[in-house]
Design an enzyme around this catalytic site. Structure first.
Site, mmCIF file in Angstrom:
data_model
loop_
_atom_site.group_PDB
_atom_site.id
_atom_site.type_symbol
_atom_site.label_atom_id
_atom_site.label_comp_id
_atom_site.label_asym_id
_atom_site.label_seq_id
_atom_site.Cartn_x
_atom_site.Cartn_y
_atom_site.Cartn_z
ATOM 1 N N ASN A 62 0.875 -1.178 0.000
ATOM 2 C CA ASN A 62 0.000 0.000 0.000
ATOM 3 C C ASN A 62 0.910 1.225 0.000
ATOM 4 O OD1 ASN A 62 -1.752 2.088 0.553
ATOM 5 N ND2 ASN A 62 -2.122 1.464 2.685
ATOM 6 N N GLU B 74 -6.387 4.895 7.803
ATOM 7 C CA GLU B 74 -6.150 6.322 7.487
ATOM 8 C C GLU B 74 -7.368 6.939 6.813
ATOM 9 O OE1 GLU B 74 -2.447 5.635 5.493
ATOM 10 O OE2 GLU B 74 -1.556 5.090 7.418
ATOM 11 N N GLY C 79 2.812 2.428 10.619
ATOM 12 C CA GLY C 79 3.756 3.521 10.421
ATOM 13 C C GLY C 79 4.495 3.930 11.685
ATOM 14 N N GLU D 54 -5.121 -4.773 10.712
ATOM 15 C CA GLU D 54 -4.096 -3.747 10.873
ATOM 16 C C GLU D 54 -4.342 -2.962 12.163
ATOM 17 O OE1 GLU D 54 -2.174 -2.778 6.824
ATOM 18 O OE2 GLU D 54 -3.756 -1.332 7.198
ATOM 19 N N HIS E 27 -9.198 1.341 4.998
ATOM 20 C CA HIS E 27 -7.905 1.547 5.653
ATOM 21 C C HIS E 27 -8.077 2.526 6.820
ATOM 22 C CE1 HIS E 27 -3.797 2.739 6.429
ATOM 23 N NE2 HIS E 27 -3.452 1.590 5.876
ATOM 24 N N SER F 150 3.714 -2.035 10.241
ATOM 25 C CA SER F 150 5.162 -2.125 10.430
ATOM 26 C C SER F 150 5.746 -3.489 10.072
ATOM 27 C CB SER F 150 5.541 -1.726 11.863
ATOM 28 O OG SER F 150 5.153 -0.380 12.119
ATOM 29 N N LYS G 70 0.166 4.323 -0.240
ATOM 30 C CA LYS G 70 -0.398 5.559 0.344
ATOM 31 C C LYS G 70 -0.160 6.732 -0.605
ATOM 32 C CE LYS G 70 0.211 3.352 4.726
ATOM 33 N NZ LYS G 70 0.312 3.421 6.152
HETATM 34 P P1 PGA Z 1 3.121 0.367 7.565
HETATM 35 O O1 PGA Z 1 1.641 0.566 6.954
HETATM 36 O O2 PGA Z 1 3.636 -0.924 6.994
HETATM 37 O O3 PGA Z 1 3.888 1.567 7.101
HETATM 38 O O4 PGA Z 1 2.953 0.308 9.044
HETATM 39 C C1 PGA Z 1 0.787 -0.521 6.790
HETATM 40 C C2 PGA Z 1 -0.528 -0.052 6.210
HETATM 41 O O5 PGA Z 1 -0.970 1.053 6.550
HETATM 42 O O6 PGA Z 1 -1.153 -0.766 5.394
#
Ligand code: PGA
Length: 244
Positions: free
Chosen positions: A4, A92, A168, A162, A90, A208, A6
């Protein structure tokens, strides 16, 4: 194994990047690889991967196929350009764009109607985990997102667990913590659908995921894949993850 991206990478950077990935992943047949670039880059990326084993997904898609919805892109438009997967819900999107389970459910139905596959994200915040509400939160999200979704649709759906506190932040859930929630999700699928569907549905972990922890995570019995953010933006780290 899905990346992903983003809101990272320009069109040119995206196309250059997937060409490098394609070189690395040539011949891999035993796992599915998906990249989810910014919408703007999708046509270029699809074109660059025309003969590749890497599939392309989008990071969201609307619940209608067209209409007066400024700033949105529909599943039928994504389908037309050649994508296979759509990430929905997601954290976010939930946090910054007021995404709700009800909207995710409408989007999911339209994604499926268009013959695309969905990656449906669920996950608890740190406060929810510390308050002992993880399972309740996941249950509420699943109930809302899967409302009216039939057994026959499950083959086209991947669930991504998640935990919001792990996205992140560099703080991944321990493999055991993640697996515990994956088991809970599988039990929920079994209760709503049946045992066979629960065994067959793919559940990815996200938050992560890095080359250093992917092996332990993927070693858990109920973790079937990974949804990768930051580490999916570099050729070396993403290829190490995909080929863990
Ligand atoms: P990250 O994001 O691997 O940077 O923690 C995962 C995601 O948001 O799908």
């Amino acid at each position: 194994m899905a990346g992903n991206w983003k809101m990272y990478k320009t069109v040119k950077e995206s196309v250059d990047f997937v060409k490098q990935l394609d070189e690395k992943f040539k011949g891999i047949q035993d796992r599915e690889i998906v990249v989810c670039p910014v919408s703007l880059s999708i046509p270029g990326v699809v074109d660059a991967l025309r003969f590749s084993n890497i599939q392309v997904g989008s990071q969201d898609a609307h619940w209608e196929n067209e209409g007066a919805y400024t700033g949105n892109v529909s599943p039928s438009m994504f389908k037309d350009i050649g994508i296979k997967y759509v990430i929905l819900g997601h954290s976010e999107k939930r946090q910054y764009d007021a995404e709700t389970d009800q909207r995710i459910n409408r989007k999911l139905k339209n994604v499926l109607k268009n013959g695309l596959r969905a990656i449906v994200c669920v996950g608890e915040t740190l406060a929810e985990r510390e308050g002992g509400r993880t399972e309740k939160v996941i249950e509420t999200q699943l109930t809302g997102c899967f409302e009216g979704i039939g057994l026959g649709d499950l083959t086209e759906i991947v669930i991504a667990y998640e935990p919001v506190w792990a996205i992140g932040t560099g703080k991944n859930a321990t493999p055991e913590q993640a697996n515990e929630v994956h088991v809970f999700i599988r039990k929920w699928i079994e209760a709503k659908y049946n045992q066979e569907a629960a065994g067959a549905i793919r559940i990815q972990y996200g938050g992560s995921v890095k080359p250093e922890n992917v092996k332990q995570l993927m070693g858990q019995p109920d973790i079937d894949g990974a949804l990768v953010g930051g580490a999916a933006l570099k050729v070396d780290s993403f290829s190490a993850i995909v080929q863990f």
